[in-house]
Design an enzyme around this catalytic site. Structure first.
Site, PDB file in Angstrom:
ATOM      1  N   HIS A 308      -8.233  -3.830  -2.682  1.00 22.89           N
ATOM      2  CA  HIS A 308      -7.683  -2.475  -2.696  1.00 22.89           C
ATOM      3  C   HIS A 308      -8.806  -1.487  -2.985  1.00 22.89           C
ATOM      4  O   HIS A 308      -9.707  -1.786  -3.769  1.00 22.89           O
ATOM      5  CB  HIS A 308      -6.588  -2.340  -3.764  1.00 22.89           C
ATOM      6  CG  HIS A 308      -5.719  -1.152  -3.537  1.00 22.89           C
ATOM      7  ND1 HIS A 308      -6.062   0.100  -3.978  1.00 22.89           N
ATOM      8  CD2 HIS A 308      -4.544  -1.020  -2.869  1.00 22.89           C
ATOM      9  CE1 HIS A 308      -5.126   0.948  -3.605  1.00 22.89           C
ATOM     10  NE2 HIS A 308      -4.197   0.295  -2.924  1.00 22.89           N
ATOM     11  N   ASP A 365       1.189  -5.701  -0.815  1.00 18.41           N
ATOM     12  CA  ASP A 365       1.646  -6.287   0.438  1.00 18.41           C
ATOM     13  C   ASP A 365       1.627  -7.808   0.430  1.00 18.41           C
ATOM     14  O   ASP A 365       2.182  -8.442   1.327  1.00 18.41           O
ATOM     15  CB  ASP A 365       0.806  -5.761   1.609  1.00 18.41           C
ATOM     16  CG  ASP A 365       1.075  -4.290   1.827  1.00 18.41           C
ATOM     17  OD1 ASP A 365       2.229  -3.882   1.659  1.00 18.41           O
ATOM     18  OD2 ASP A 365       0.130  -3.544   2.133  1.00 18.41           O
TER      19      ASP A 365
HETATM   20  N1  CMC Z   1     -10.670 -10.451   2.436  1.00 18.72           N
HETATM   21  C1  CMC Z   1     -11.986 -10.778   2.393  1.00 18.72           C
HETATM   22  N2  CMC Z   1     -12.970  -9.934   1.993  1.00 18.72           N
HETATM   23  C2  CMC Z   1     -12.593  -8.705   1.618  1.00 18.72           C
HETATM   24  C3  CMC Z   1     -11.249  -8.287   1.641  1.00 18.72           C
HETATM   25  C4  CMC Z   1     -10.271  -9.226   2.058  1.00 18.72           C
HETATM   26  N3  CMC Z   1      -8.982  -8.885   2.100  1.00 18.72           N
HETATM   27  N4  CMC Z   1     -11.165  -7.006   1.230  1.00 18.72           N
HETATM   28  C5  CMC Z   1     -12.422  -6.626   0.959  1.00 18.72           C
HETATM   29  N5  CMC Z   1     -13.290  -7.648   1.191  1.00 18.72           N
HETATM   30  C6  CMC Z   1     -14.739  -7.647   0.969  1.00 18.72           C
HETATM   31  C7  CMC Z   1     -15.459  -6.895   2.064  1.00 18.72           C
HETATM   32  O1  CMC Z   1     -15.853  -7.750   3.109  1.00 18.72           O
HETATM   33  C8  CMC Z   1     -16.629  -6.330   1.314  1.00 18.72           C
HETATM   34  O2  CMC Z   1     -17.566  -7.368   1.117  1.00 18.72           O
HETATM   35  P1  CMC Z   1     -19.164  -7.058   1.102  1.00 18.72           P
HETATM   36  O3  CMC Z   1     -19.362  -6.153  -0.082  1.00 18.72           O
HETATM   37  O4  CMC Z   1     -19.806  -8.389   1.000  1.00 18.72           O
HETATM   38  O5  CMC Z   1     -19.449  -6.369   2.415  1.00 18.72           O
HETATM   39  C9  CMC Z   1     -16.059  -5.984  -0.060  1.00 18.72           C
HETATM   40  O6  CMC Z   1     -14.970  -6.898  -0.239  1.00 18.72           O
HETATM   41  C10 CMC Z   1     -15.561  -4.552  -0.190  1.00 18.72           C
HETATM   42  O7  CMC Z   1     -14.623  -4.294   0.878  1.00 18.72           O
HETATM   43  P2  CMC Z   1     -14.416  -2.898   1.597  1.00 18.72           P
HETATM   44  O8  CMC Z   1     -13.807  -3.117   2.923  1.00 18.72           O
HETATM   45  O9  CMC Z   1     -15.686  -2.117   1.526  1.00 18.72           O
HETATM   46  O10 CMC Z   1     -13.374  -2.203   0.605  1.00 18.72           O
HETATM   47  P3  CMC Z   1     -12.509  -0.932   0.946  1.00 18.72           P
HETATM   48  O11 CMC Z   1     -12.190  -0.314  -0.351  1.00 18.72           O
HETATM   49  O12 CMC Z   1     -13.147  -0.095   1.979  1.00 18.72           O
HETATM   50  O13 CMC Z   1     -11.185  -1.547   1.621  1.00 18.72           O
HETATM   51  C11 CMC Z   1      -9.066  -2.591   1.850  1.00 18.72           C
HETATM   52  C12 CMC Z   1      -9.990  -1.784   0.933  1.00 18.72           C
HETATM   53  C13 CMC Z   1      -7.682  -2.645   1.222  1.00 18.72           C
HETATM   54  C14 CMC Z   1      -8.948  -1.897   3.214  1.00 18.72           C
HETATM   55  C15 CMC Z   1      -9.639  -4.025   2.021  1.00 18.72           C
HETATM   56  O14 CMC Z   1      -9.677  -4.672   0.766  1.00 18.72           O
HETATM   57  C16 CMC Z   1      -8.875  -4.849   3.037  1.00 18.72           C
HETATM   58  O15 CMC Z   1      -9.177  -4.798   4.216  1.00 18.72           O
HETATM   59  N6  CMC Z   1      -7.840  -5.640   2.579  1.00 18.72           N
HETATM   60  C17 CMC Z   1      -6.981  -6.365   3.507  1.00 18.72           C
HETATM   61  C18 CMC Z   1      -5.919  -5.424   4.083  1.00 18.72           C
HETATM   62  C19 CMC Z   1      -4.851  -5.096   3.067  1.00 18.72           C
HETATM   63  O16 CMC Z   1      -4.332  -5.952   2.368  1.00 18.72           O
HETATM   64  N7  CMC Z   1      -4.491  -3.799   3.002  1.00 18.72           N
HETATM   65  C20 CMC Z   1      -3.411  -3.320   2.130  1.00 18.72           C
HETATM   66  C21 CMC Z   1      -3.880  -2.398   1.057  1.00 18.72           C
HETATM   67  S1  CMC Z   1      -2.631  -2.133  -0.214  1.00 18.72           S
HETATM   68  C22 CMC Z   1      -1.375  -1.222   0.582  1.00 18.72           C
HETATM   69  C23 CMC Z   1      -1.768   0.175   0.812  1.00 18.72           C
HETATM   70  O17 CMC Z   1      -1.730   0.958  -0.159  1.00 18.72           O
HETATM   71  O18 CMC Z   1      -2.131   0.530   1.945  1.00 18.72           O
END
Ligand code: CMC
Length: 441
Positions: A308, A365
């Site tokens: 998140h 989720d």
């Molecule tokens: N599985 C594997 N690796 C992950 C995941 C995941 N679900 N989420 C983040 N990472 C890794 C990512 O690869 C990155 O690694 P590195 O630093 O080595 O490059 C690190 O963690 C940081 O990730 P980010 O994408 O920069 O983080 P963000 O804050 O931009 O994204 C997120 C947040 C929710 C989009 C992301 O965690 C994600 O894609 N999660 C899966 C989709 C999901 O469950 N979304 C629902 C969010 S909660 C409901 C809502 O409020 O929308």
């Protein structure tokens, strides 16, 4: 609240010191006010994804992502979800306080009275192809509502009427789109049913027999909807505020939020989680393989329902749901093999260095889909359910944006990285002249 403190932050840039006021929120969150930065220094800030950028002050929801805290209008989520009805929580979010008895009865009646879709608008359902995703239908129908209910943007009573229509009708649109997809007659809302019970009845009743909404399902749905109700400046809410800042009407603003929610990194994740769990089940239940895949930098696979932007500790909504899903399944007498896979995935990921280092925890989720499934909601409707829950939140932010004297049309800046100045020297015959001469169009 959100007031200037006596503190000053200093930015040294190219030999000049710029003094920037420091703001503090109710919970001592610190913000640096850069409103005059560009005017004074010609510099802008660069913050892709707005990870460090506050776009507004807000009195609706407080989140402390490090401590796993979520509060609506000051109340901890644990004291609301599963404890009060959805319509009471919606009132709280929209009006800033819980309703008195008379207010609550009136509000409940108003929401039912305004939950009937305009009969002409109902015909729109007929024109979507059978392949249309329910989020597609919901976004289009809500956008179309503005054609049926034009209003005077300066008239507070008009605004309130349209708010009741939006909160009241979103569940009817959702249920009708489901009925349309399975070819069953639409079931109209009833004033002797609560918000959640009305939705379940419209989804699952048929004209052939009386349908009694099981209380356990009504309570679970209310809890799920409240957990989804608001989450401060998330992608869809920021979209609603951005569109609204141009003074677009409430339907245009909210339908844009619905479309933003659809993406699988946001509200679409609940559908993606279920598809992922199903894929793992069909793959013999080998969840460890998928944990490894999520860690593999060469793969684009992510563990859906994990991570998140704000919560770098547990997501309090996921914690509440983890408990609720067990209760719900046992009360309904359901054994869902996907729950076992989800629990194994969670347990293994939480012990894995990759997830620990990146502070990746299950989000709302991760378990919401299993709850929806237990309620009999089809997977492609999950994000629609998220939209029903989020509706009061979007509207509360739209109202707050509209009333905030600091609101200006949202218009971020950019760092231009394209071609430097170049000039156009017209050739004797340009390609478009040739096309025009050939009369190809
Ligand atoms: N599985 C594997 N690796 C992950 C995941 C995941 N679900 N989420 C983040 N990472 C890794 C990512 O690869 C990155 O690694 P590195 O630093 O080595 O490059 C690190 O963690 C940081 O990730 P980010 O994408 O920069 O983080 P963000 O804050 O931009 O994204 C997120 C947040 C929710 C989009 C992301 O965690 C994600 O894609 N999660 C899966 C989709 C999901 O469950 N979304 C629902 C969010 S909660 C409901 C809502 O409020 O929308």
């Amino acid at each position: 609240m959100g007031e200037k403190t006596r503190e000053i932050a200093t930015l040294n840039l190219r030999g000049t010191a710029y003094e920037l006021p420091v703001l503090a929120g109710t919970e001592n969150e610190i913000g640096i006010d850069i409103q005059k930065l560009r005017e004074k220094s010609a510099a802008i800030t660069y913050d892709p994804g707005y990870v460090n950028t506050g776009s507004c002050k807000s009195a609706i929801t407080f989140i402390d992502g490090d401590k796993g805290i979520l509060r609506y209008r000051g109340y901890p989520i644990e004291e609301l979800a599963g404890k009060i009805p959805f319509s009471a929580a919606a009132y709280l979010l929209l009006f800033g306080r819980l309703p008195e008895e008379k207010e609550f009865l009136q509000w409940r009646t108003d929401l039912t009275r305004h939950s009937f879709i305009h009969e002409t608008l109902i015909q729109f359902f007929e024109h979507f192809p059978p392949t249309a995703h329910p989020m597609n239908i919901l976004g289009s129908m809500v956008a179309s509502m503005s054609a049926f209910y034009p209003y005077d943007a300066e008239d507070e009573q008009h605004i309130m009427l349209n708010i009741k229509r939006l909160v009241g009708q979103v569940k009817t649109i959702a249920a009708f789109s489901y009925k349309k997809s399975i070819g069953e007659p639409y079931i109209y809302p009833r004033s002797d049913h609560s918000y959640g019970a009305n939705f379940l009845r419209m989804m699952f009743a048929t004209p052939a027999e009386e349908y009694v909404v099981p209380e356990v399902m009504e309570d679970a749905l209310d809890m799920l909807l409240i957990l989804h109700m608001d989450h401060e400046q998330n992608c869809s809410t920021s979209t609603v505020r951005m569109v609204g800042s141009s003074q677009a009407n409430i339907y245009a603003s909210v339908s844009s939020g619905i479309n933003a929610l659809w993406g699988r990194l946001h509200g679409g994740a609940n559908e993606a989680v279920l598809n992922m769990l199903e894929q793992i089940r069909q793959d013999g239940g080998d969840y460890k393989k998928y944990i490894e895949l999520a860690k593999d930098k060469k793969s684009s696979f992510r563990l859906m329902g994990f991570g998140h932007r704000v919560y770098k500790n547990f997501d309090p909504r996921a914690n509440l749901l983890r408990g609720a899903v067990d209760r719900l399944l046992s009360e309904l007498g359901i054994h869902d093999p996907l729950l076992e896979i989800a629990k194994n995935l969670e347990e293994t990921a939480l012990k894995d260095d990759f997830f620990i280092e990146r502070k990746l925890y299950p989000n709302i989720d991760f378990y919401s889909g299993i709850c929806y499934r237990a309620l009999g909601i089809p997977t492609e409707m999950f994000t629609v359910l998220f939209s029903i829950g989020r509706m009061p939140g979007w509207i509360a932010h739209w109202l707050e944006m509209r009333e905030d004297p600091d609101t200006r049309i949202q218009r971020p800046r950019q760092i231009y990285v394209g071609s430097p100045l170049r000039h156009y020297h017209p050739p004797e015959i340009a390609p478009w002249d040739l096309v025009k001469q050939s009369k190809l169009f």
